[in-house]
Design an enzyme around this catalytic site. Structure first.
Site, mmCIF file in Angstrom:
data_model
loop_
_atom_site.group_PDB
_atom_site.id
_atom_site.type_symbol
_atom_site.label_atom_id
_atom_site.label_comp_id
_atom_site.label_asym_id
_atom_site.label_seq_id
_atom_site.Cartn_x
_atom_site.Cartn_y
_atom_site.Cartn_z
ATOM 1 N N GLY A 3 2.266 37.178 45.580
ATOM 2 C CA GLY A 3 2.987 38.023 46.516
ATOM 3 C C GLY A 3 3.320 37.225 47.754
ATOM 4 N N GLY B 281 -2.165 70.737 60.027
ATOM 5 C CA GLY B 281 -3.189 71.391 59.225
ATOM 6 C C GLY B 281 -2.821 71.396 57.749
ATOM 7 C CD GLU C 176 10.456 42.470 54.586
ATOM 8 O OE1 GLU C 176 10.382 41.235 54.726
ATOM 9 O OE2 GLU C 176 11.461 43.045 54.144
#
Length: 560
Positions: A281, A508, A532
């Site tokens: 990656g 909530g 990125e």
């Protein structure tokens, strides 16, 4: 108690924090020094400190930006937000260093002599006092994050794109997200008509950027407003053209610039960026997808292997493929080149292209938690042919793809900070509206102290992210700020998770329902710390390494 907005005290406190961080830098640099250069092996033995060190640097960069903004704008809200952020930054630094003194090599005496001085402690206590937060919250309820600090022309641009985001993007955002649909063609056409695809392309090549001066602030303004409407539907549309256009401007031949840049600027050609691989990656130097020479079809390259997380690959006309043109693994990042692979557009979640000579590329969309609309693909190349003229830089560009790609990624990381700011702003907008309407125990939840603190802090982080992004954009415009672009991406990505989480929490049970936009903001924000440049690699291999190398390279740097 009146709103605490003593900017002079804030400057003094931040200066003390920066001096102390200089001591940390020296200590950490000595620990990883190997002959005047940062040793990756030694740095990896200090990963916890290095990661936290990056946070210190980023927070202080953000603090400088919000302080400069407060001085420029001069409103009570701007000063209140700035002093609160500086106080948090100083308090965080002091707590970290006192808690783990052996790791940092900084003594209590050094801390006491800087951020521990009585006047600094008094500033922090006042700026983080409950009364200060409540005063800020009251202004936030009236003014949101307040003035953006833009000149008239840029503010008009911001308003224009806000209208587009509200009128065109927001109404379709939830449908695209829930059904995992492709971005509507009307959005792509609208973005194209507004000139968004040409924001990073000089006027001489059909773009909007002045020929003699980049305009990264303009790009950030547009990106933020589109992301406020929807990250997946509009906020990320201009990221890929940004990356490819900067790579072409950095290394492309004049013929390539004339061929590709006008087509990208007009939206005639849409692009995808194929860098990541299943096992690689952020570790770009290890990429394995290979391109081998062929004399067929007039000469070119055959690409084989798998890429992953290639966003918009289905609908894109051209793929910017970073691949290995030098078969020697020892070449590392110097064996990489960028090839431009053309293909037809596809609207579905899968596609398959078979070339006339038998070469193939197929794609399959990856199911994702959020960030829907563009679809991210696994790509499979089998002898996929790319002609010689589609190698960026031609023969002279072979082996330079890593450098061309990094030119684009600096802008892409800055854009990510702007995208994160847009999502934060959308979350804050919803939180302010809902908390004013929702009543619990007989009064609006916005009237409760804890809600007020949350809203004030959300506004503080959102405005700080915006101003930090603008500040780094100015640096990039001046040909600097590569390291800072990584810093602002790292920091804004992390705080976006807190802001969107709290917006969801204030709703909530409704915040957990898909019918409310805040649930989408929360899952979209989660991607920022991953794409990125994953935050761990970005922190350790880019920010920490470069900052420490800078320290070692300065006079007096290195081991004592």
């Amino acid at each position: 108690m009146a709103l605490y907005d003593n900017l002079s005290a804030a400057h003094e406190a931040l200066a003390a924090a920066e001096r102390l961080t200089g001591d940390v830098t020296d200590s950490l640099a000595r620990a990883v020094d190997k002959g005047g250069a940062v040793s990756v092996t030694l740095l990896d033995q200090r990963q916890i400190e290095a990661f936290r060190y990056c946070t210190m640097l980023a927070e202080q960069g953000a603090a400088r930006a919000i302080l400069a903004y407060a001085e420029r704008v001069g409103t009570p809200l701007s000063r209140g937000l700035a002093t609160a952020f500086v106080a948090e930054t100083v308090a965080s630094l002091a707590a970290e260093l006192r808690t783990r003194p052996r790791a940092w090599g900084v003594t209590d005496e050094a801390i006491d002599a800087s951020v521990g001085r009585p006047e600094v402690r008094a500033f922090v206590a006042d700026a983080l006092d409950d009364a200060h937060w409540q005063a800020v919250a009251a202004l936030v309820r009236e003014q949101n994050t307040g003035d953006y600090g833009l000149d008239r022309d840029r503010d008009l641009i911001r308003r224009e794109f806000r209208r587009f985001a509200e009128d065109k993007v927001a109404p379709v955002a939830e449908h695209v997200h829930r059904h995992d649909d492709l971005i509507p063609a009307s959005i792509i056409e609208g973005v194209s008509e507004l000139g968004c695809f040409g924001l990073s392309i000089p006027e001489q090549y059909g773009g909007l950027q002045p020929d003699d001066q980049p305009d990264n602030i303009g790009m950030c303004i547009v990106t933020e407003e589109l992301s406020r409407g929807s990250l997946g539907v509009a906020g990320s549309l201009i990221t890929r053209p940004e990356i490819l256009s900067k790579a072409l401007l950095k290394g492309g031949t004049e013929a390539q610039k004339q061929q590709w840049l006008p087509a990208l600027a007009s939206g005639e050609k849409l692009c995808a960026v194929a860098v990541t691989e299943p096992d690689f990656g952020s570790d770009v130097a290890g990429l394995k997808v290979a391109a081998t020479r062929t004399t067929d079809h007039g000469g070119g390259w055959l690409v084989n292997g798998q890429k992953t997380w290639c966003t918009f690959a289905g609908y894109a006309d051209v793929m910017m493929i970073l691949c290995r043109t030098d078969p020697d693994p020892a070449a590392g990042h110097k064996g990489l080149s960028i090839l431009l692979g053309e293909k037809p557009r596809f609207t579905g979640h899968e596609f398959n292209v078979v070339q006339e000579g038998g070469g193939k590329v197929s794609g399959r969309a990856i199911d994702t938690l959020g960030y829907r609309g563009m679809h991210s693909f696994d790509l499979f190349f089998e002898d996929f042919f790319i002609p010689d003229e589609n190698v960026i830089g031609g023969e002279a560009g072979l082996g330079k793809g890593f450098y061309y790609q990094m030119e684009g990624f600096a802008g892409g990381r800055l854009q990510t900070a702007a995208r994160a700011t847009g999502v934060m702003q959308a979350a804050l907008d919803r939180a302010l509206s809902y908390s004013a309407e929702r009543k619990v125990f007989g009064k609006p939840i916005a009237d409760y102290q804890l809600t007020q603190w949350k809203l004030a802090r959300m506004a503080m982080l959102t405005q700080t992210a915006r101003q930090f992004t603008y500040a780094v954009a100015q640096q990039l415009d001046a040909g600097e700020g590569q390291l800072e672009a990584s810093m602002v991406k790292l920091w804004a990505s992390r705080v976006a998770e807190w802001v969107t989480r709290e917006a969801m929490q204030l709703h909530g049970g409704m915040g957990y329902a898909e019918e409310y936009d805040v649930s989408r903001y929360f899952v979209d924000a989660r991607v920022f710390s991953i794409f990125e440049g994953a935050e761990e690699t970005l922190a350790l291999r880019v920010v920490a390494r470069q900052a420490l190398q800078r320290a070692l390279s300065e006079p007096g740097g290195g081991a004592a």
